[in-house]
Design an enzyme around this catalytic site. Structure first.
Site, PDB file in Angstrom:
ATOM      1  CD  GLU A 208      77.743  47.286  46.149  1.00 56.04           C
ATOM      2  OE1 GLU A 208      77.267  48.269  45.767  1.00 56.04           O
ATOM      3  OE2 GLU A 208      77.188  46.827  47.192  1.00 56.04           O
TER       4      GLU A 208
ATOM      5  CB  SER B   5      89.896  47.853  40.360  1.00 52.52           C
ATOM      6  OG  SER B   5      89.726  47.910  42.033  1.00 52.52           O
TER       7      SER B   5
HETATM    8  N1  CAA Z   1      75.294  53.927  35.245  1.00 49.89           N
HETATM    9  C1  CAA Z   1      74.060  53.966  34.423  1.00 49.89           C
HETATM   10  N2  CAA Z   1      73.862  53.362  33.404  1.00 49.89           N
HETATM   11  C2  CAA Z   1      74.828  52.426  32.908  1.00 49.89           C
HETATM   12  C3  CAA Z   1      76.095  52.487  33.543  1.00 49.89           C
HETATM   13  C4  CAA Z   1      76.273  53.123  35.017  1.00 49.89           C
HETATM   14  N3  CAA Z   1      77.245  53.142  35.562  1.00 49.89           N
HETATM   15  N4  CAA Z   1      77.113  51.438  33.115  1.00 49.89           N
HETATM   16  C5  CAA Z   1      76.261  51.189  32.079  1.00 49.89           C
HETATM   17  N5  CAA Z   1      75.032  51.750  31.841  1.00 49.89           N
HETATM   18  C6  CAA Z   1      74.120  51.590  30.706  1.00 49.89           C
HETATM   19  C7  CAA Z   1      74.746  52.000  29.440  1.00 49.89           C
HETATM   20  O1  CAA Z   1      74.462  53.523  29.258  1.00 49.89           O
HETATM   21  C8  CAA Z   1      73.733  51.297  28.572  1.00 49.89           C
HETATM   22  O2  CAA Z   1      72.631  51.830  28.470  1.00 49.89           O
HETATM   23  P1  CAA Z   1      71.998  52.035  26.887  1.00 49.89           P
HETATM   24  O3  CAA Z   1      71.826  50.778  26.266  1.00 49.89           O
HETATM   25  O4  CAA Z   1      70.420  52.567  26.959  1.00 49.89           O
HETATM   26  O5  CAA Z   1      72.750  53.082  26.359  1.00 49.89           O
HETATM   27  C9  CAA Z   1      73.661  49.854  29.119  1.00 49.89           C
HETATM   28  O6  CAA Z   1      73.822  50.254  30.621  1.00 49.89           O
HETATM   29  C10 CAA Z   1      74.363  48.759  28.744  1.00 49.89           C
HETATM   30  O7  CAA Z   1      76.041  49.505  28.824  1.00 49.89           O
HETATM   31  P2  CAA Z   1      77.045  48.986  27.889  1.00 49.89           P
HETATM   32  O8  CAA Z   1      76.669  48.981  26.421  1.00 49.89           O
HETATM   33  O9  CAA Z   1      78.241  49.849  28.310  1.00 49.89           O
HETATM   34  O10 CAA Z   1      77.434  47.481  28.159  1.00 49.89           O
HETATM   35  P3  CAA Z   1      78.421  46.595  28.481  1.00 49.89           P
HETATM   36  O11 CAA Z   1      78.203  45.208  28.621  1.00 49.89           O
HETATM   37  O12 CAA Z   1      79.613  47.057  27.483  1.00 49.89           O
HETATM   38  O13 CAA Z   1      79.238  47.238  29.792  1.00 49.89           O
HETATM   39  C11 CAA Z   1      79.097  47.089  32.461  1.00 49.89           C
HETATM   40  C12 CAA Z   1      78.186  47.233  31.129  1.00 49.89           C
HETATM   41  C13 CAA Z   1      79.350  48.805  32.680  1.00 49.89           C
HETATM   42  C14 CAA Z   1      80.446  46.464  32.267  1.00 49.89           C
HETATM   43  C15 CAA Z   1      78.013  46.533  33.452  1.00 49.89           C
HETATM   44  O14 CAA Z   1      77.777  45.148  32.996  1.00 49.89           O
HETATM   45  C16 CAA Z   1      78.753  46.537  34.670  1.00 49.89           C
HETATM   46  O15 CAA Z   1      78.289  47.463  35.590  1.00 49.89           O
HETATM   47  N6  CAA Z   1      79.252  45.303  35.397  1.00 49.89           N
HETATM   48  C17 CAA Z   1      79.538  45.293  36.659  1.00 49.89           C
HETATM   49  C18 CAA Z   1      78.374  44.692  37.413  1.00 49.89           C
HETATM   50  C19 CAA Z   1      78.628  44.772  39.002  1.00 49.89           C
HETATM   51  O16 CAA Z   1      79.097  45.672  39.333  1.00 49.89           O
HETATM   52  N7  CAA Z   1      78.409  43.640  39.636  1.00 49.89           N
HETATM   53  C20 CAA Z   1      78.599  43.593  41.027  1.00 49.89           C
HETATM   54  C21 CAA Z   1      77.408  42.674  41.535  1.00 49.89           C
HETATM   55  S1  CAA Z   1      76.474  43.206  42.830  1.00 49.89           S
HETATM   56  C22 CAA Z   1      77.083  43.140  44.216  1.00 49.89           C
HETATM   57  O17 CAA Z   1      78.454  42.652  44.045  1.00 49.89           O
HETATM   58  C23 CAA Z   1      76.490  43.179  45.441  1.00 49.89           C
HETATM   59  C24 CAA Z   1      76.803  42.777  46.699  1.00 49.89           C
HETATM   60  O18 CAA Z   1      76.418  41.434  46.907  1.00 49.89           O
HETATM   61  C25 CAA Z   1      77.793  43.104  47.328  1.00 49.89           C
END
Ligand code: CAA
Length: 399
Positions: free
Chosen positions: A383, A386
């Site tokens: 999810e 870190s």
């Molecule tokens: N809440 C709401 N919106 C968010 C957000 C958050 N926490 N983080 C990013 N966004 C939005 C941004 O505002 C942006 O929106 P707009 O284009 O409308 O402005 C959009 O998402 C894209 O964001 P970025 O431009 O910042 O994109 P990025 O590629 O630079 O970064 C990231 C994005 C935050 C790194 C994202 O890719 C991320 O969270 N990655 C991690 C994914 C993750 O947590 N995976 C876990 C898998 S699920 C799992 O593990 C489940 C399980 O089985 C246990």
């Protein structure tokens, strides 16, 4: 069993919204906490070592958790859930995770990544069709975002969902899917308009029995070995239009918003793993004697216990604060990332110290702490690692 069924009588938590965060749990919160503690002790503890050793999914226990209302804690009673607040969810997650983190990750994914997403963003038809069985634990859900080449970099989805008019044609592979084999329903993120990057991603509800859905390899993991983590392959799966969640292109926002809440669940899981290990270490330190006295009387051990208790208390308040913000409809993205970042670090540190306090006994399976130490590691990875939590937090404070 019925004595602590969350579904037995509808509970109302509206009053909480009028309170400032006041560091005091309500009677209802304490009842939920006690119910989860009792369930973990009587139903999860027996067999937890064997399930870990042989990678056995706790199917029977999850079914009972559903009957008791733990699988759809925040789902409104109208859709078969317990209608509770996020604070109750944190308290229950902590108690379940103290004993069995494999059961608690199944609970967390079902509650926060599947049920919450459908109830918050789904159509009325989707809610009626899927939520009651999910919330009662009759079926389990999974969340399919990660791919072989898109883990942290979630915007780079390679799975495609092409609009064919009546339906979407879904193709691709998802990796590291918690509940992969036990789930009947998958929430799947896929790219429909590659030129729009993350704004072209959609989220869909996909049923496991549909043609073209294949459950792949089971991962042989270091920890949470009772949870079933699989790859899932989608080949020319016809997904009806009505199974898309939200407007066209809403899928990435959906995934991010859903993960904001999911991270509260994983933070609470990490908290539970830490507090479970701490309680075992405390009891052991009171019983074990060395150099003529119980080992807790040695300052080396007493100071370790003091550090562990302080870290756990700090992690607990971060979890409760994130939950409180969510319940009060305030921005909780950074707070949930902080809670997960900190609680997962505490879980690693506290479980390592718990093994140390147990000495040689800590290194063998009967004493549980080595399993908790192995289980702790994943809370720094899934999810959002870190490092991803630090991206979310730093962007929030620097914007
Ligand atoms: N809440 C709401 N919106 C968010 C957000 C958050 N926490 N983080 C990013 N966004 C939005 C941004 O505002 C942006 O929106 P707009 O284009 O409308 O402005 C959009 O998402 C894209 O964001 P970025 O431009 O910042 O994109 P990025 O590629 O630079 O970064 C990231 C994005 C935050 C790194 C994202 O890719 C991320 O969270 N990655 C991690 C994914 C993750 O947590 N995976 C876990 C898998 S699920 C799992 O593990 C489940 C399980 O089985 C246990």
């Amino acid at each position: 069993m019925q004595a602590y069924c969350l579904l037995a009588k509808p509970r109302k938590f509206e009053h909480i919204n009028q309170l400032a965060m006041n560091f005091e749990l309500t009677e209802e919160h304490r009842a939920v906490q006690q119910a989860a503690r009792e369930f973990a002790r009587t139903e999860l503890l027996p067999g937890v070592i064997e399930r870990d050793e042989h990678q056995l999914f706790p199917a029977e226990q999850i079914k009972k958790m559903g009957e008791l209302g733990f699988m759809g804690m925040m789902v409104s009673p109208q859709y078969g859930g317990s209608g509770m607040d996020t604070i109750s969810y944190v308290l229950a997650m902590e108690e379940i995770s103290k004993v069995d983190a494999s059961a608690s990750v199944c609970m967390s994914v079902n509650n926060s990544l599947v049920c919450w997403g459908i109830e918050t963003y789904g159509t009325e038809e989707q809610k009626r069709k899927y939520l009651p069985r999910l919330a009662r634990g009759e079926i389990i859900g999974a969340f399919c975002l990660s791919e072989p080449e898109a883990g942290s970099d979630a915007t780079s989805q390679r799975t495609t969902a092409i609009d064919m008019g009546e339906y979407y044609l879904l193709n691709g592979t998802k990796n590291w899917i918690t509940n992969g084999n036990s789930a009947s329903v998958y929430i799947v993120m896929a790219q429909s308009h590659p030129e729009k990057r993350h704004k072209g991603i959609n989220a869909f509800i996909v049923e496991r029995h549909w043609s073209g859905v294949v459950v792949g390899k089971k991962e042989n993991k270091m920890g949470i070995r009772g949870s079933d983590t699989h790859s899932i392959m989608f080949t020319d799966v016809k997904v009806p239009k009505e199974n898309r969640i939200g407007e066209d292109g809403f899928g990435f926002t959906f995934a991010m918003e859903t993960l904001n809440g999911g991270r509260i669940g994983i933070a609470a899981q990490a908290l539970g793993i830490a507090s479970g290990a701490y309680e075992l270490a405390l009891n052991y330190a009171k019983e074990r004697k060395a150099f003529g006295q119980e080992i807790y009387k040695h300052q080396a051990i007493a100071f370790k216990l003091a550090d562990m208790a302080t870290q756990i208390e700090a992690a607990r308040w971060l979890c409760l604060r994130a939950a409180w913000l969510k319940d009060n409809h305030q921005d909780y993205a950074a707070a949930s990332a902080m809670a997960k970042l900190f609680a997962s670090q505490v879980a690693m540190e506290v479980t390592t110290e718990a093994v140390q306090i147990h000495g040689g006994y800590g290194y063998v399976k009967e004493y549980h702490v080595e399993r908790l130490m192995r289980d702790a590691k994943i809370t720094q990875i899934y999810e959002g690692t870190s490092e991803i939590q630090k991206i979310v937090i730093s962007r929030s404070i620097l914007k």
